[in-house]
Design a protein around this motif. Structure first.
Motif, PDB file in Angstrom:
ATOM      1  N   SER A   2       0.809  -1.220   0.000  1.00 31.79           N
ATOM      2  CA  SER A   2       0.000   0.000   0.000  1.00 31.79           C
ATOM      3  C   SER A   2       0.840   1.267   0.000  1.00 31.79           C
ATOM      4  O   SER A   2       0.357   2.334  -0.379  1.00 31.79           O
ATOM      5  CB  SER A   2      -0.944   0.003   1.202  1.00 31.79           C
ATOM      6  OG  SER A   2      -0.216  -0.096   2.413  1.00 31.79           O
ATOM      7  N   GLU A   8      -6.629  -0.186  -4.817  1.00 35.93           N
ATOM      8  CA  GLU A   8      -6.972  -1.599  -4.702  1.00 35.93           C
ATOM      9  C   GLU A   8      -7.317  -2.208  -6.065  1.00 35.93           C
ATOM     10  O   GLU A   8      -7.013  -3.368  -6.342  1.00 35.93           O
ATOM     11  CB  GLU A   8      -8.146  -1.776  -3.743  1.00 35.93           C
ATOM     12  CG  GLU A   8      -7.801  -1.482  -2.295  1.00 35.93           C
ATOM     13  CD  GLU A   8      -7.039  -2.627  -1.656  1.00 35.93           C
ATOM     14  OE1 GLU A   8      -7.082  -3.741  -2.190  1.00 35.93           O
ATOM     15  OE2 GLU A   8      -6.383  -2.395  -0.626  1.00 35.93           O
ATOM     16  N   SER A  11      -4.141  -2.934  -8.008  1.00 37.25           N
ATOM     17  CA  SER A  11      -3.440  -4.098  -7.473  1.00 37.25           C
ATOM     18  C   SER A  11      -4.161  -5.384  -7.861  1.00 37.25           C
ATOM     19  O   SER A  11      -3.524  -6.396  -8.159  1.00 37.25           O
ATOM     20  CB  SER A  11      -3.323  -4.000  -5.950  1.00 37.25           C
ATOM     21  OG  SER A  11      -4.590  -4.115  -5.323  1.00 37.25           O
ATOM     22  N   ALA A  12      -5.489  -5.345  -7.896  1.00 42.05           N
ATOM     23  CA  ALA A  12      -6.252  -6.536  -8.306  1.00 42.05           C
ATOM     24  C   ALA A  12      -5.968  -6.882  -9.766  1.00 42.05           C
ATOM     25  O   ALA A  12      -5.836  -8.055 -10.122  1.00 42.05           O
ATOM     26  CB  ALA A  12      -7.747  -6.294  -8.099  1.00 42.05           C
ATOM     27  N   THR A  38      -9.289 -14.939  -1.505  1.00 41.61           N
ATOM     28  CA  THR A  38      -8.453 -13.860  -0.998  1.00 41.61           C
ATOM     29  C   THR A  38      -7.951 -14.267   0.386  1.00 41.61           C
ATOM     30  O   THR A  38      -8.428 -15.234   0.970  1.00 41.61           O
ATOM     31  CB  THR A  38      -9.255 -12.557  -0.873  1.00 41.61           C
ATOM     32  OG1 THR A  38     -10.386 -12.800  -0.026  1.00 41.61           O
ATOM     33  CG2 THR A  38      -9.731 -12.079  -2.222  1.00 41.61           C
ATOM     34  N   ASP A  44      -2.337 -11.994   7.245  1.00 40.46           N
ATOM     35  CA  ASP A  44      -1.145 -11.195   6.958  1.00 40.46           C
ATOM     36  C   ASP A  44      -0.126 -11.323   8.081  1.00 40.46           C
ATOM     37  O   ASP A  44       1.078 -11.427   7.849  1.00 40.46           O
ATOM     38  CB  ASP A  44      -1.531  -9.721   6.768  1.00 40.46           C
ATOM     39  CG  ASP A  44      -2.334  -9.488   5.491  1.00 40.46           C
ATOM     40  OD1 ASP A  44      -2.297 -10.370   4.628  1.00 40.46           O
ATOM     41  OD2 ASP A  44      -2.973  -8.433   5.372  1.00 40.46           O
ATOM     42  N   HIS A  54      -0.247  -6.500   2.171  1.00 40.33           N
ATOM     43  CA  HIS A  54      -1.417  -7.326   2.427  1.00 40.33           C
ATOM     44  C   HIS A  54      -1.527  -8.436   1.384  1.00 40.33           C
ATOM     45  O   HIS A  54      -1.360  -8.196   0.182  1.00 40.33           O
ATOM     46  CB  HIS A  54      -2.688  -6.475   2.405  1.00 40.33           C
ATOM     47  CG  HIS A  54      -2.603  -5.255   3.284  1.00 40.33           C
ATOM     48  ND1 HIS A  54      -2.718  -5.329   4.650  1.00 40.33           N
ATOM     49  CD2 HIS A  54      -2.392  -3.954   2.983  1.00 40.33           C
ATOM     50  CE1 HIS A  54      -2.585  -4.108   5.162  1.00 40.33           C
ATOM     51  NE2 HIS A  54      -2.384  -3.258   4.165  1.00 40.33           N
ATOM     52  N   ARG A  56      -3.380 -10.979  -1.085  1.00 42.76           N
ATOM     53  CA  ARG A  56      -4.602 -10.770  -1.858  1.00 42.76           C
ATOM     54  C   ARG A  56      -5.168 -12.036  -2.493  1.00 42.76           C
ATOM     55  O   ARG A  56      -6.361 -12.124  -2.716  1.00 42.76           O
ATOM     56  CB  ARG A  56      -4.349  -9.719  -2.946  1.00 42.76           C
ATOM     57  CG  ARG A  56      -4.378  -8.286  -2.405  1.00 42.76           C
ATOM     58  CD  ARG A  56      -5.785  -7.939  -1.937  1.00 42.76           C
ATOM     59  NE  ARG A  56      -5.869  -6.622  -1.292  1.00 42.76           N
ATOM     60  CZ  ARG A  56      -5.884  -6.444   0.013  1.00 42.76           C
ATOM     61  NH1 ARG A  56      -5.779  -7.486   0.829  1.00 42.76           N
ATOM     62  NH2 ARG A  56      -5.992  -5.239   0.529  1.00 42.76           N
TER      63      ARG A  56
END
Length: 231
Positions: A2, A8, A11-12, A38, A44, A54, A56
């Motif tokens: 992050s 988000e 990143s996905a 996920t 984490d 984090h 994913r």
């Protein structure tokens, strides 16, 4: 991470591309892989990720219980235009891939619309006889995207200038209440019009401005009931 980028959605998308590469590589060397879930936030800490990072996705990799045995059998009937295959290689498609937020055409043809929807979640042209090659009723078809445990829990909606449609990879599944087309016949693709007016501007107001003039917006919706195996 992050601290590098807090977006988000970006990143996905990155993770999705990495996952695709894992599938290609695994298949090329005879391994099997699947994205299953996920990672819940508490994991984490258990994994030991640094602050600000984090997990994913969970991607399992291993040796398949059965050797792959797929037979090329195109679907013989459809209520939509037939899927057209391309001579372009996968390597060329990856190398020449272009991303843009503009489109040269004013509208999208029915053929191209169907091609896009099929590639997003349609049924494969390959029959899977991996586990039971001698059962003539075994006409299992997977989708164009991998799915954890073969559940395929997404509903695909297409938004265009002419309205909003739900894409049915196989309408027979719905008619007979079958689950995702396992061993169902025939495979009949279908588009059901859900909304008659153009709602692209509404979508653009809560997302990106360019979507107001996009020729096609594909919206995947999770059907939680389809994730519950055996009730």
């Amino acid at each position: 991470n992050s601290s590098g980028n807090s977006n988000e959605y970006m990143s996905a998308a990155e993770i999705g591309e990495i996952g695709q590469n894992l599938y290609f590589a695994a298949n090329a060397i005879g391994l099997g892989g699947v994205t299953t879930a996920t990672i819940p936030p508490p994991m984490d800490r258990y994994v030991g990720l640094p602050e600000g990072e984090h997990g994913r996705i969970v991607f399992y990799l291993g040796h398949p219980a059965y050797s792959y045995d797929f037979i090329y059998r195109p679907m013989w009937f459809s209520l939509l235009p037939k899927i057209q295959t391309s001579s372009t290689s996968l390597t060329a498609a990856i190398v020449e891939r272009k991303e843009a937020v503009t489109w040269d055409e004013i509208a999208m043809s029915k053929q191209l619309l169907v091609q896009m929807l099929w590639s997003s979640y349609g049924y494969s042209y390959l029959l899977d006889n991996t586990q039971d090659k001698y059962n003539i009723l075994n006409i299992t078809r997977h989708r164009t995207l991998p799915s954890a445990c073969g559940m395929y829990p997404l509903c695909i909606y297409a938004v265009t200038e002419t309205g909003t449609y739900r894409y049915y990879p196989n309408i027979v599944d719905t008619i007979y209440g079958l689950v995702n087309g396992w061993k169902s016949w025939p495979q009949i693709t279908f588009l059901k019009k859900e909304i008659t007016e153009d709602i692209r501007n509404d979508i653009a107001q809560v997302s990106e401005a360019y979507l107001a003039t996009s020729p096609l917006i594909i919206i995947p919706v999770l059907d939680v009931e389809q994730t519950k195996q055996g009730g």
